[in-house]
Design an enzyme around this catalytic site. Structure first.
Site, short mmCIF file in Angstrom:
data_model
loop_
_atom_site.label_atom_id
_atom_site.label_comp_id
_atom_site.label_asym_id
_atom_site.label_seq_id
_atom_site.Cartn_x
_atom_site.Cartn_y
_atom_site.Cartn_z
CE LYS A 114 3.97 6.87 -5.61
NZ LYS A 114 4.09 6.18 -4.31
CE1 TYR A 166 -0.56 8.00 -6.45
CE2 TYR A 166 -0.90 7.74 -8.81
CZ TYR A 166 -0.44 7.24 -7.61
OH TYR A 166 0.16 6.00 -7.56
CB THR A 194 2.77 5.10 -10.18
OG1 THR A 194 1.84 5.06 -11.26
CG2 THR A 194 3.00 6.57 -9.83
CG ASP A 195 2.08 3.28 -15.30
OD1 ASP A 195 1.42 3.82 -14.39
OD2 ASP A 195 1.55 2.56 -16.18
CD GLU A 196 -1.61 7.06 -12.59
OE1 GLU A 196 -1.97 8.24 -12.48
OE2 GLU A 196 -2.29 6.10 -12.21
N1 LIG Z 1 -2.65 0.49 -7.15
C1 LIG Z 1 -1.95 0.67 -8.26
O1 LIG Z 1 -2.42 0.34 -9.36
C2 LIG Z 1 -0.57 1.25 -8.21
C3 LIG Z 1 0.20 1.28 -9.38
C4 LIG Z 1 1.49 1.79 -9.31
C5 LIG Z 1 2.01 2.25 -8.12
N2 LIG Z 1 1.24 2.23 -7.00
C6 LIG Z 1 1.84 2.71 -5.75
O2 LIG Z 1 1.86 1.61 -4.86
C7 LIG Z 1 1.69 2.05 -3.51
C8 LIG Z 1 0.55 1.31 -2.88
O3 LIG Z 1 -0.63 1.51 -3.65
P1 LIG Z 1 -2.01 0.85 -3.22
O4 LIG Z 1 -2.87 0.78 -4.42
O5 LIG Z 1 -1.75 -0.37 -2.42
O6 LIG Z 1 -2.56 2.00 -2.27
P2 LIG Z 1 -3.69 1.96 -1.14
O7 LIG Z 1 -4.35 3.29 -1.21
O8 LIG Z 1 -4.53 0.73 -1.28
O9 LIG Z 1 -2.87 1.80 0.22
C9 LIG Z 1 -2.11 2.85 0.75
C10 LIG Z 1 -1.80 2.50 2.19
O10 LIG Z 1 -0.98 3.52 2.74
C11 LIG Z 1 -1.48 3.86 4.03
N3 LIG Z 1 -1.13 5.25 4.29
C12 LIG Z 1 -1.58 6.35 3.65
N4 LIG Z 1 -1.06 7.46 4.20
C13 LIG Z 1 -0.26 7.04 5.22
C14 LIG Z 1 0.56 7.73 6.15
N5 LIG Z 1 0.64 9.06 6.17
N6 LIG Z 1 1.26 6.99 7.05
C15 LIG Z 1 1.18 5.64 7.04
N7 LIG Z 1 0.40 4.94 6.20
C16 LIG Z 1 -0.29 5.65 5.28
C17 LIG Z 1 -2.98 3.64 3.93
O11 LIG Z 1 -3.57 3.48 5.21
C18 LIG Z 1 -3.04 2.39 3.08
O12 LIG Z 1 -2.97 1.22 3.87
C19 LIG Z 1 1.49 3.57 -3.60
O13 LIG Z 1 2.70 4.20 -3.31
C20 LIG Z 1 1.06 3.80 -5.03
O14 LIG Z 1 1.45 5.08 -5.47
C21 LIG Z 1 -0.04 1.74 -7.01
#
Ligand SMILES: NC(=O)c1ccc[n+]([C@@H]2O[C@H](COP(=O)([O-])OP(=O)(O)OC[C@H]3O[C@@H](n4cnc5c(N)ncnc54)[C@H](O)[C@@H]3O)[C@@H](O)[C@H]2O)c1
Length: 334
Positions: A152, A148, A124-126
Site C-alpha cells: 500500500k 500488505y 491505510t494508516d498501516e
Molecule cells: N478494511 C480496513 O479496515 C481498511 C483500512 C484502511 C484502508 N483500507 C483499504 O481500503 C480498500 C478496501 O478495503 P476493504 O476492507 O473493503 O477490502 P476487501 O478485501 O473487502 O475488498 C477488496 C475488493 O477489491 C476487489 N479486488 C481485489 N483485487 C482486484 C483486482 N485485481 N481487480 C479488481 N478488483 C479487485 C475484491 O474483489 C474486493 O471486492 C483497500 O485498498 C484497503 O487497503 C481498508
C-alpha cells in the site's frame, strides 16, 4: 458526476457505493471488481438494479479491461481494489504486490490517458508502521511492517509521483481500521462476532495488547466523499475514529454484548511483525473540512453485532466455503 469505483464489491467499497448513490440522486457509478474471495455481489444486492449503477467484473491488472471502462469517461476514480488482509500477505505476498502496486499503476496510467479530473487513492494508516507514542501525521515517513502495508505504501508513492510528474489530480486517504456491515468474516471484529454467534472461541494474537483505532465504515465513507469533492490535489488525509483500544478490550466488549464469558478467548501465537499500535492524527481533515466521525464506538459496535445476527445468510456461506465454491474456486488456496 460519473464515478468509477474499483473494488466496489468488497467491504468499504460496497458501503461507499450505497452511500453515494443514496446521497447524490444525479450520480452514476460503475463498479469494476474482479470478485476475488473478498468481493461479493451480495454486498450490493439491494441496489444492483438501480439504473445509475453498473457492474463490470474485471481485473485492474488487465489494461484492456481498464481501458474499456475508462473509455466511458468517468469524471473521477475512487480506487479501493486491493488485496487487504495482512495475514494473507504474510502467507504469500505475490498477489499483494501485483494487485496493490501494479494494479494501481495500471489505473494511474489510464487516468492519465483519459485526463481524469480526480483520482482518490484509498490507503491505510498501516503505511506509517507502529508507534508507541503519539499519532502519525500525514507528513511522517512511511515505515510499513507487513507485505500488505508495504504494497500500500508503494502504491501511495506511485500515486503521488503521478501527481508530481504528470499533474494527475491525485488525493490519498489513509484510514484506520474500519468495522461495520458487509466486512469479510476473516477480519478481527467480524471473525470474533461470527465465532461467538457460532458458539466458537475468539482467537486472540499474542498478549492481546495490540492497539488499533477503530473507524465505523460509514464515517469513513463520509470522509472519502468529502475528500473526493473537496480534497486538495497531491494531499494525503488521515481518517481515524478516535477509538483506540487494545484488542483484548474489544474482545471483552464483544463477550459482554453477546453474553459470553472469558472461556471464549483463545490466545494464539502472535502474528510475525505484528505492529503494536496504530494511531493517526486527523486534525487536517477535521480542520479543512469539518469532517468528524458521527457514531460512538459502542453504538456502532452494537449496530455491527445486530447486522451479523440478522444477516447470517450473508456470512455463513462465506465461512462454510460454499461462497468460495461458487465465486472463486481459484482463490481457495491463498
Ligand atoms: N478494511 C480496513 O479496515 C481498511 C483500512 C484502511 C484502508 N483500507 C483499504 O481500503 C480498500 C478496501 O478495503 P476493504 O476492507 O473493503 O477490502 P476487501 O478485501 O473487502 O475488498 C477488496 C475488493 O477489491 C476487489 N479486488 C481485489 N483485487 C482486484 C483486482 N485485481 N481487480 C479488481 N478488483 C479487485 C475484491 O474483489 C474486493 O471486492 C483497500 O485498498 C484497503 O487497503 C481498508
Amino acid at each position: 458526476m460519473n464515478l468509477l469505483v474499483t473494488g466496489g464489491s468488497g467491504f468499504i467499497g460496497s458501503n461507499f457505493i450505497r452511500h453515494m448513490l443514496n446521497k447524490y440522486p444525479g450520480y452514476r457509478i460503475i463498479n469494476l471488481d474482479k470478485l476475488t474471495y473478498a468481493g461479493n455481489p451480495a454486498n450490493l444486492r439491494d441496489i444492483e438494479n438501480y439504473p445509475r449503477y453498473g457492474f463490470v467484473r474485471g481485473d485492474i491488472l488487465e489494461e484492456a479491461v481498464v481501458d474499456v471502462v475508462m473509455s466511458r469517461r468517468p469524471d473521477a476514480i475512487v480506487h479501493f481494489a486491493a488485496q487487504s488482509h495482512v495475514d494473507r500477505s504474510i502467507h504469500s505476498a505475490h498477489d499483494f504486490v501485483r494487485t496493490n502496486i501494479v494494479g494501481t499503476h495500471v489505473l494511474l496510467e489510464a487516468a492519465k490517458k483519459y485526463k481524469i479530473e480526480r483520482f482518490v487513492h484509498i490507503s491505510t494508516d498501516e503505511v506509517y508502521g507502529s508507534t508507541d507514542e503519539g499519532p502519525f501525521r500525514e507528513t511522517d515517513i512511511l515505515k510499513p511492517s507487513s507485505p500488505y502495508a508495504s504494497s500500500k505504501a508503494a502504491s501511495d508513492l506511485l500515486a503521488f509521483s503521478f501527481f508530481k510528474t504528470f499533474n494527475l489530480p491525485v488525493v490519498i486517504t489513509r484510514s484506520s481500521n474500519n468495522f461495520g456491515p458487509y466486512q469479510y468474516p476473516e477480519k478481527f471484529i467480524s471473525l470474533a462476532i461470527t465465532n461467538l454467534i457460532e458458539d466458537k472461541k475468539i482467537p486472540l494474537y499474542g498478549d492481546g495488547r495490540n492497539v488499533r483505532d477503530w473507524l465505523y465504515v460509514l464515517d469513513n465513507c463520509e470522509a472519502i466523499d468529502t475528500v473526493l469533492h473537496k480534497g486538495r490535489e497531491g494531499e494525503v488525509y488521515n481518517v481515524g475514529g478516535g477509538n483506540e483500544y487494545p484488542n483484548i478490550d474489544i474482545v471483552t466488549m464483544l463477550l459482554d454484548e453477546l453474553g459470553k464469558d472469558e472461556s471464549y478467548i483463545e490466545y494464539v501465537e502472535d502474528r510475525p511483525g505484528h505492529d503494536r499500535r496504530y494511531a493517526v492524527d486527523t486534525t487536517k481533515i477535521r480542520e479543512e473540512f469539518g469532517w468528524q466521525p458521527k457514531r460512538s464506538f459502542r453504538e456502532a459496535l452494537r449496530d455491527k453485532i445486530a447486522w451479523y445476527q440478522n444477516n447470517e445468510d450473508w456470512w455463513r456461506p462465506i465461512k462454510s466455503g460454499e461462497f468460495l465454491d461458487y465465486y472463486g474456486k481459484q482463490y481457495q488456496n491463498i
